[in-house]
Enzyme design. Structure first.
Site, PDB file in Angstrom:
ATOM      1  N   LYS A  46       0.856  -1.186   0.000  1.00  0.00           N
ATOM      2  CA  LYS A  46       0.000   0.000   0.000  1.00  0.00           C
ATOM      3  C   LYS A  46       0.887   1.229   0.000  1.00  0.00           C
ATOM      4  O   LYS A  46       1.585   1.528   0.962  1.00  0.00           O
ATOM      5  CB  LYS A  46      -0.929   0.026   1.208  1.00  0.00           C
ATOM      6  CG  LYS A  46      -1.810   1.258   1.238  1.00  0.00           C
ATOM      7  CD  LYS A  46      -3.187   0.979   1.766  1.00  0.00           C
ATOM      8  CE  LYS A  46      -4.129   2.138   1.490  1.00  0.00           C
ATOM      9  NZ  LYS A  46      -5.515   1.842   1.824  1.00  0.00           N
ATOM     10  N   ASP A 147     -11.631   3.610  10.990  1.00  0.00           N
ATOM     11  CA  ASP A 147     -12.255   3.669   9.665  1.00  0.00           C
ATOM     12  C   ASP A 147     -12.831   2.300   9.285  1.00  0.00           C
ATOM     13  O   ASP A 147     -12.613   1.810   8.178  1.00  0.00           O
ATOM     14  CB  ASP A 147     -11.248   4.144   8.617  1.00  0.00           C
ATOM     15  CG  ASP A 147     -11.924   4.585   7.302  1.00  0.00           C
ATOM     16  OD1 ASP A 147     -13.154   4.823   7.323  1.00  0.00           O
ATOM     17  OD2 ASP A 147     -11.231   4.678   6.276  1.00  0.00           O
TER      18      ASP A 147
END
Length: 401
Positions: A46, A147
């Protein structure tokens, strides 16, 4: 920032990682499937877009500070050890691009399974319990996700278990110069909507939003087209309609649990994720899961994967059987159709008569499209649907056919 490209690219010290496939993009970066040449395994890389996090013209001191913060947050998140959390193996920087080296999860995000119809209750409980176990393991290490949302929950193709991804990124994003706050308005807790840091119970609120969508087919407030400001006000000021009032067959304890998770005041939510795990286990037994009674060993501090013999595991095995048969044969093959009908009946016997009727309805529609609505298999499927509709009873009570 690295978008899709055709040429072979290597990153990391000694060109350790070969970028194989661009698999996704988000607000703060891109994800690549990569090959680790040292350990000979697939990983996910990522990459974070620093220009979105620190501005287009950051000074060298600010860049160095952000990189140090990234390394610290990655180290904290890497301590989370749970079969339901995607592991973080390492972190590095390629030029000006920090990146995480993570477990590569072969599967699809939970968002692919949601809406507009509710999920079968047994699947809802299975996945919700696994998410709660993953959160418990993280919270034991004082790591808060901030999140939790369907796209950050991956469902593995191999075993239908979930993996939570992107632990540690939200606090890093919150600390950047842009003051961009991580989180998605559809699933954000009231305190996070007020730009407060939030704690473990903020994750529980977001889990409640995800569970609400599982059992009703939509989030508690609005949809993706709603404005962020309106969603933030709704999370802070409005009480959502009870899930049981939006979808038939939701057990009262599950209804109560979701509403408790969605309490505006964090103090009124469950104290911790382990309490949520226990509450979901109670709902599973109410639905008829004949797995063994959970004992204290099921909820150790670091989370241990436990496979029982109840309906949740049998449903997972039946789903895998359908996928494997579909891979070997065409979707309209009689073996696939038979396996789908067996899955529908198992869903009904688990206590989810609503889910069984919906599965049979889909089978009947598919067969009708392939062979015509009057085909005997289509008639069998619609008969199965009617059988489970009747089994639910006029007041939602179950009478097994």
């Amino acid at each position: 920032m690295r978008g899709p490209r055709d040429d072979r690219t290597f990153v990391g010290p000694g060109d350790r990682f070969e970028l194989v496939e661009h698999v996704g993009s988000g607000g703060f970066g891109y994800v690549w499937r990569a090959r680790d040449s040292v350990l000979a395994r697939e990983v996910a890389l990522k990459f974070l877009a620093l220009d979105r996090l620190v501005g287009s013209r950051p000074n060298p001191e600010r860049l160095a500070s952000v990189r140090d913060r990234f390394a610290r947050e990655s180290l904290i998140a890497a301590k989370v050890d749970s079969p339901y959390v995607a592991r973080i193996y390492d972190c590095d920087i390629d030029g000006d691009e920090p990146f995480l080296v993570m477990e590569y999860v072969e599967g699809r995000p939970l968002s692919d399974y949601l809406g507009p119809r509710p999920l079968p209750l047994a699947r809802t409980c299975r996945w919700s319990g696994q998410i709660a176990r993953g959160l418990a393991a993280a919270h034991d290490k004082s790591v808060v996700h901030r999140d939790i949302k369907p796209v950050n929950i991956l469902v593995r193709e191999a075993d239908s278990d979930v993996r939570i991804v992107d632990f540690g990124l939200s606090r890093f994003v919150d600390a950047t110069e842009t003051r961009s706050e991580a989180g998605t308005p559809l699933y954000m807790s009231p305190e996070r909507c007020r730009a407060e840091a939030g704690d473990e119970r903020s994750d529980l609120y977001s889990l409640g939003c995800v569970m609400y969508e599982m059992v009703t087919g939509w989030p508690p407030f609005g949809d993706e087209r709603a404005e962020a400001f309106a969603l933030a006000r709704a999370h802070q000021d409005r009480t959502p309609l009870r899930p049981g009032g939006q979808a038939a067959g939701v057990p009262v304890p599950l209804d109560d649990l979701i509403m408790a998770l969605l309490a505006k005041d964090p103090q009124q939510r469950p104290d911790n994720a382990r309490m949520v795990v226990r509450d979901i286990a109670e709902v599973e037994r109410l639905l008829g899961d004949d797995g063994p009674e959970p004992g204290p060993e099921e909820y150790p501090p670091h989370g241990i994967h436990r496979t029982g013999t109840g309906f949740a595991d049998r449903l997972s095995a039946a789903e895998l059987n359908v996928r494997e048969l579909t891979t070997r044969h065409s979707p309209d093959h009689h073996l696939v159709i038979t396996a789908r009908m067996q899955l529908a009946d198992l869903t009904g016997h688990s206590g989810d008569t609503r889910g069984a009727a919906e599965l049979y309805d889909r089978i009947g529609r598919d067969i009708g499209a392939w062979y015509g609505p009057g085909h005997s298999l289509a008639l069998d499927a619609f008969e199965g649907m009617a059988r489970w509709v009747v089994a639910r009873g006029p007041n939602g009570s179950q009478r097994l056919p």
